[in-house]
Design a protein around this motif. Structure first.
Motif, short mmCIF file in Angstrom:
data_model
loop_
_atom_site.label_atom_id
_atom_site.label_comp_id
_atom_site.label_asym_id
_atom_site.label_seq_id
_atom_site.Cartn_x
_atom_site.Cartn_y
_atom_site.Cartn_z
N GLU A 48 -31.26 29.17 35.83
CA GLU A 48 -31.51 29.30 36.98
C GLU A 48 -32.80 29.04 37.72
N ARG A 49 -33.99 29.32 37.02
CA ARG A 49 -35.20 28.87 37.26
C ARG A 49 -35.47 27.51 37.29
N VAL A 50 -34.91 26.93 36.24
CA VAL A 50 -34.97 25.26 36.31
C VAL A 50 -34.07 24.59 37.08
N MET A 51 -32.92 25.01 37.11
CA MET A 51 -31.82 24.27 38.11
C MET A 51 -32.11 24.44 39.40
N SER A 52 -32.65 25.61 39.84
CA SER A 52 -32.69 25.70 41.50
C SER A 52 -33.59 24.98 41.89
N LYS A 53 -34.64 24.44 41.28
CA LYS A 53 -35.63 23.42 41.58
C LYS A 53 -35.24 22.04 41.60
N VAL A 54 -34.11 21.77 40.78
CA VAL A 54 -33.73 20.39 41.01
C VAL A 54 -33.23 19.66 42.17
N ARG A 55 -34.01 18.61 42.61
CA ARG A 55 -33.63 17.95 43.89
C ARG A 55 -32.43 17.02 43.74
N ALA A 56 -31.46 16.95 44.67
CA ALA A 56 -30.30 16.23 44.71
C ALA A 56 -30.23 15.23 45.83
N GLN A 57 -29.69 14.28 45.67
CA GLN A 57 -29.50 13.37 46.76
C GLN A 57 -28.80 13.74 47.84
N LYS A 58 -28.83 13.20 49.00
CA LYS A 58 -27.93 13.73 50.15
C LYS A 58 -26.53 13.98 49.94
N GLY A 59 -25.95 15.02 50.19
CA GLY A 59 -24.66 15.34 49.85
C GLY A 59 -24.06 15.61 48.66
N ILE A 60 -25.30 15.81 47.84
CA ILE A 60 -24.90 16.12 46.36
C ILE A 60 -25.02 17.64 46.06
N CYS B 126 -31.08 14.16 41.60
CA CYS B 126 -29.83 14.15 40.83
C CYS B 126 -28.69 13.31 41.79
N PRO B 127 -28.18 12.51 41.15
CA PRO B 127 -27.31 11.44 42.02
C PRO B 127 -25.55 11.79 41.97
N ALA B 128 -25.14 12.97 41.33
CA ALA B 128 -24.07 13.18 41.11
C ALA B 128 -23.87 14.54 41.41
N SER B 129 -22.66 15.08 41.74
CA SER B 129 -22.23 16.46 41.84
C SER B 129 -21.78 16.94 40.81
N GLY B 130 -22.02 18.26 40.45
CA GLY B 130 -21.47 18.85 39.19
C GLY B 130 -21.36 20.15 38.99
#
Length: 221
Positions: free
Chosen positions: A166-178, A145-149
């Motif tokens: 929670e199950r799905v979103m807890s596994k989402v990878r985010a770019q550094k600092g996001i 994910c490239p943006a914070s939200g």
């Protein structure tokens, strides 16, 4: 709040547009819930999020996906609706070419579309996702994910259980600092009926914290 008609990929797109404040206002695009489930740009959640960004000086647009209201075309399983959203963002950018950044905010189906849009558009600096339908659609496109939200979900959501989100979103990878922030509103259902004030407060509180950071980051780009 002038009515606008936007030339879209399936015909005209009906929208409501509020110009921003100042010479270079940021942009906000508001995306409504599922077209086949009663979603439209006049839903309470869409109006609330529209007003939040409008009052903060954003150039703000909400619109009806194809086949809803006076928007032409027919429901297209999300593919056409993503194209509608991209077209709407293009349209608002033509009037705000110097906007420092954009935000997307969506409810349910609109949250899914908005999070796909931010993956394709680097100018999207943040998002608000209310009750994302993680048990209905694939969210693995968020890689990373490239943006914070902010994600807000109801504890009593019977359409999309909070545990599934929670199950799905807890596994989402985010770019550094996001940072993808997840919050659960006690007692709220999928449409946040009787919990709209609490939802509004959560969004306002998050934006109070996050927007100054985004303004600083974009000013130094």
């Amino acid at each position: 709040m002038p009515d606008v008609i936007i030339p879209g990929p399936a015909g005209r797109i009906e929208g409501k547009y509020s110009p921003g404040k100042g010479e270079t206002p940021p942009i906000a695009l508001i995306l409504h819930a599922h077209p086949l489930g009663g979603g439209h740009m006049e839903n309470v959640s869409s109006l609330m999020m529209y007003d939040i960004f409008r009052k903060r000086g954003f150039a703000t647009l909400r619109f009806n996906f194809r086949g809803v209201g006076r928007s032409e075309g027919t429901y297209d399983q999300g593919l056409g609706e993503l194209s509608d959203a991209a077209t709407a963002l293009d349209w608002i950018q033509t009037y705000n070419g110097n906007a420092p950044f954009s935000w997307v905010a969506g409810h349910s189906f609109g949250a899914w579309i908005g999070m796909q849009l931010l993956m394709r558009r680097p100018e999207v600096a943040g998002f608000i996702s209310v009750a994302p339908p993680t048990n209905m659609y694939d969210f693995t496109f968020l890689a990373p994910c490239p943006a914070s939200g902010l994600i807000v979900h109801g504890s009593d959501d019977r359409i999309v259980p909070a545990d599934d989100m929670e199950r799905v979103m807890s596994k989402v990878r985010a770019q550094k600092g996001i940072d993808i922030r997840r919050q659960i509103e006690p007692g709220a259902g999928h449409m946040f009926t009787n919990h709209m004030e609490q939802l509004e407060k959560r969004i306002e509180t998050y934006l109070d914290e996050r927007l100054p950071i985004v303004f600083r980051e974009r000013a130094t780009d």
